[in-house]
Design an enzyme around this catalytic site. Structure first.
Site, mmCIF file in Angstrom:
data_model
loop_
_atom_site.group_PDB
_atom_site.id
_atom_site.type_symbol
_atom_site.label_atom_id
_atom_site.label_comp_id
_atom_site.label_asym_id
_atom_site.label_seq_id
_atom_site.Cartn_x
_atom_site.Cartn_y
_atom_site.Cartn_z
ATOM 1 N N THR A 115 0.872 43.999 -6.657
ATOM 2 C CA THR A 115 1.388 45.090 -7.493
ATOM 3 C C THR A 115 1.526 44.630 -8.940
ATOM 4 O O THR A 115 1.161 45.359 -9.875
ATOM 5 C CB THR A 115 2.748 45.575 -6.940
ATOM 6 O OG1 THR A 115 2.570 45.961 -5.582
ATOM 7 C CG2 THR A 115 3.275 46.754 -7.723
ATOM 8 N N LYS A 121 -2.467 53.723 -4.686
ATOM 9 C CA LYS A 121 -2.059 52.964 -3.499
ATOM 10 C C LYS A 121 -2.367 53.852 -2.303
ATOM 11 O O LYS A 121 -1.590 54.750 -1.956
ATOM 12 C CB LYS A 121 -0.554 52.672 -3.591
ATOM 13 C CG LYS A 121 0.031 51.947 -2.401
ATOM 14 C CD LYS A 121 -0.055 50.456 -2.534
ATOM 15 C CE LYS A 121 0.627 49.774 -1.347
ATOM 16 N NZ LYS A 121 0.512 48.304 -1.429
ATOM 17 N N THR A 127 3.259 51.458 3.243
ATOM 18 C CA THR A 127 4.193 51.393 4.373
ATOM 19 C C THR A 127 5.587 51.069 3.818
ATOM 20 O O THR A 127 5.733 50.689 2.660
ATOM 21 C CB THR A 127 3.768 50.303 5.376
ATOM 22 O OG1 THR A 127 3.745 49.054 4.682
ATOM 23 C CG2 THR A 127 2.402 50.582 5.966
ATOM 24 N N GLU A 137 -4.772 49.493 -5.071
ATOM 25 C CA GLU A 137 -4.046 48.370 -4.446
ATOM 26 C C GLU A 137 -4.022 48.521 -2.935
ATOM 27 O O GLU A 137 -3.597 49.546 -2.407
ATOM 28 C CB GLU A 137 -2.608 48.296 -4.982
ATOM 29 C CG GLU A 137 -1.858 47.121 -4.352
ATOM 30 C CD GLU A 137 -0.395 47.000 -4.751
ATOM 31 O OE1 GLU A 137 0.022 47.626 -5.746
ATOM 32 O OE2 GLU A 137 0.325 46.260 -4.048
ATOM 33 N N GLY A 138 -4.464 47.474 -2.245
ATOM 34 C CA GLY A 138 -4.428 47.475 -0.784
ATOM 35 C C GLY A 138 -3.017 47.270 -0.263
ATOM 36 O O GLY A 138 -2.033 47.316 -1.006
ATOM 37 N N ALA A 139 -2.919 47.059 1.035
ATOM 38 C CA ALA A 139 -1.650 46.692 1.665
ATOM 39 C C ALA A 139 -1.948 45.411 2.422
ATOM 40 O O ALA A 139 -2.960 45.323 3.121
ATOM 41 C CB ALA A 139 -1.189 47.789 2.612
ATOM 42 N N GLY A 140 -1.103 44.398 2.277
ATOM 43 C CA GLY A 140 -1.377 43.117 2.935
ATOM 44 C C GLY A 140 -2.678 42.522 2.423
ATOM 45 O O GLY A 140 -3.000 42.634 1.243
HETATM 46 N N1 LIG Z 1 4.627 36.672 -12.137
HETATM 47 C C1 LIG Z 1 5.764 37.087 -11.575
HETATM 48 N N2 LIG Z 1 6.961 36.844 -12.167
HETATM 49 C C2 LIG Z 1 8.103 37.280 -11.589
HETATM 50 N N3 LIG Z 1 8.162 37.952 -10.423
HETATM 51 C C3 LIG Z 1 7.010 38.226 -9.796
HETATM 52 C C4 LIG Z 1 5.759 37.805 -10.333
HETATM 53 N N4 LIG Z 1 4.766 38.200 -9.496
HETATM 54 C C5 LIG Z 1 5.377 38.827 -8.474
HETATM 55 N N5 LIG Z 1 6.723 38.836 -8.653
HETATM 56 C C6 LIG Z 1 7.697 39.421 -7.736
HETATM 57 O O1 LIG Z 1 7.344 38.998 -6.412
HETATM 58 C C7 LIG Z 1 7.498 40.058 -5.487
HETATM 59 C C8 LIG Z 1 6.153 40.333 -4.794
HETATM 60 O O2 LIG Z 1 5.194 40.776 -5.776
HETATM 61 P P1 LIG Z 1 4.319 42.066 -5.512
HETATM 62 O O3 LIG Z 1 3.453 42.247 -6.709
HETATM 63 O O4 LIG Z 1 5.189 43.221 -5.137
HETATM 64 O O5 LIG Z 1 3.477 41.572 -4.260
HETATM 65 P P2 LIG Z 1 2.477 42.395 -3.303
HETATM 66 O O6 LIG Z 1 2.109 43.650 -4.027
HETATM 67 O O7 LIG Z 1 1.332 41.474 -3.069
HETATM 68 O O8 LIG Z 1 3.243 42.655 -2.038
HETATM 69 C C9 LIG Z 1 8.036 41.245 -6.286
HETATM 70 O O9 LIG Z 1 9.435 41.267 -6.190
HETATM 71 C C10 LIG Z 1 7.610 40.930 -7.705
HETATM 72 O O10 LIG Z 1 8.449 41.512 -8.673
HETATM 73 MG MG LIG Z 2 2.267 45.662 -3.555
#
Ligand SMILES: Nc1ncnc2c1ncn2[C@@H]1O[C@H](COP(=O)(O)OP(=O)(O)O)[C@@H](O)[C@H]1O
Ligand SMILES: [Mg+2]
Length: 224
Positions: A19, A39, A43, A110-113
């Site tokens: 994300t 997205k 889920t 954006e995918g999931a997992g």
């Molecule tokens: N570069 C970063 N600096 C600070 N927090 C981050 C960073 N990258 C991800 N996070 C935090 O890590 C968590 C997972 O990131 P996210 O982008 O939601 O992962 P995904 O979409 O792959 O499930 C979130 O709470 C996000 O805010």
């Molecule tokens: Mg995500």
């Protein structure tokens, strides 16, 4: 069959930064092409959703958001979350949704997992990627374990004939991990995103415009 312009952001795992990388892509490329974030499968919708995060973190205008698709309550793999909701996800129907959108947007999907997450009893996330016809960006951790996970993901994409646009490493930069991924994966690492003490749209936007895909390798996916 949709033939969209843009990229599909996958990850080596859930929670690796898909994300945040998607939001960074919005900041990086909206000055060059009209963009739209999507997205397709969300889920755990009651615990928050990535579309809302992107609205904020990507500083998105409402027309940059396509909020359609499967919205499922339980935070499980899509096939299980759908089953628990008494539903079944049809990949072809999902892949057709963007065709309702007029205009030539560059999509950030954006995918999931990760790529081999089942989304029904017969399809995996890789099938949705293929049906959308988008090239893929792999979001991965920067830290120990990432070489193996990233190379496995790349190999699975290539086996399925899915085009790889690059990888983005998230967390404390590690030049040796980056070098190994580039060498063994024959992939461009488009950015090493630091861990932000305070993650907000301004900090992410500044990093994205200055450091994400500085060579502009993704430009060809977003515009003619
Ligand atoms: N570069 C970063 N600096 C600070 N927090 C981050 C960073 N990258 C991800 N996070 C935090 O890590 C968590 C997972 O990131 P996210 O982008 O939601 O992962 P995904 O979409 O792959 O499930 C979130 O709470 C996000 O805010
Ligand atoms: Mg995500």
């Amino acid at each position: 069959m949709p033939n969209l312009r843009g990229v599909f952001v996958t990850g080596t795992d859930t929670g690796v930064g898909k994300t945040v990388v998607s939001a960074a892509l919005m900041h990086r490329y909206r000055g060059e092409a009209p963009l739209r974030y999507w997205k397709p499968i969300q889920t755990g919708i009651e615990d928050g959703d990535d579309t809302s995060t992107i609205r904020w973190l990507g500083a998105c205008a409402e027309e940059e958001i396509f909020d359609r698709g499967e919205r499922l309550p339980l935070p499980l793999s899509p096939h299980l979350s759908a089953r628990a909701a008494g539903r079944s996800i049809a990949v072809a129907d999902l892949a057709r949704l963007p065709s309702s959108q007029e205009g030539k947007h560059g999509w950030v999907v954006e995918g999931a997992g990760g790529i081999l997450v089942p989304i029904s009893d017969t399809a995996m996330m890789s099938d949705l990627m293929r049906q959308l016809g988008l090239s893929v960006i792999v979001a991965a951790r920067s830290t120990l374990g990432t070489i193996n996970h990233t190379l496995l993901t790349i190999e699975a994409l290539r086996r399925r004939g899915i085009e790889l646009a690059g990888a983005v490493l998230v967390g404390e930069p590690d030049p040796d991990n980056r070098a190994a991924i580039e060498r063994f994966g024959s992939v461009a690492v488009l950015g090493e995103m630091p861990w932000f003490a305070s993650l907000d749209p301004a900090a992410l936007g500044a990093w994205a415009r200055g450091c994400l895909d500085a060579a502009g390798l993704l430009r060809r996916f977003f515009r003619d």
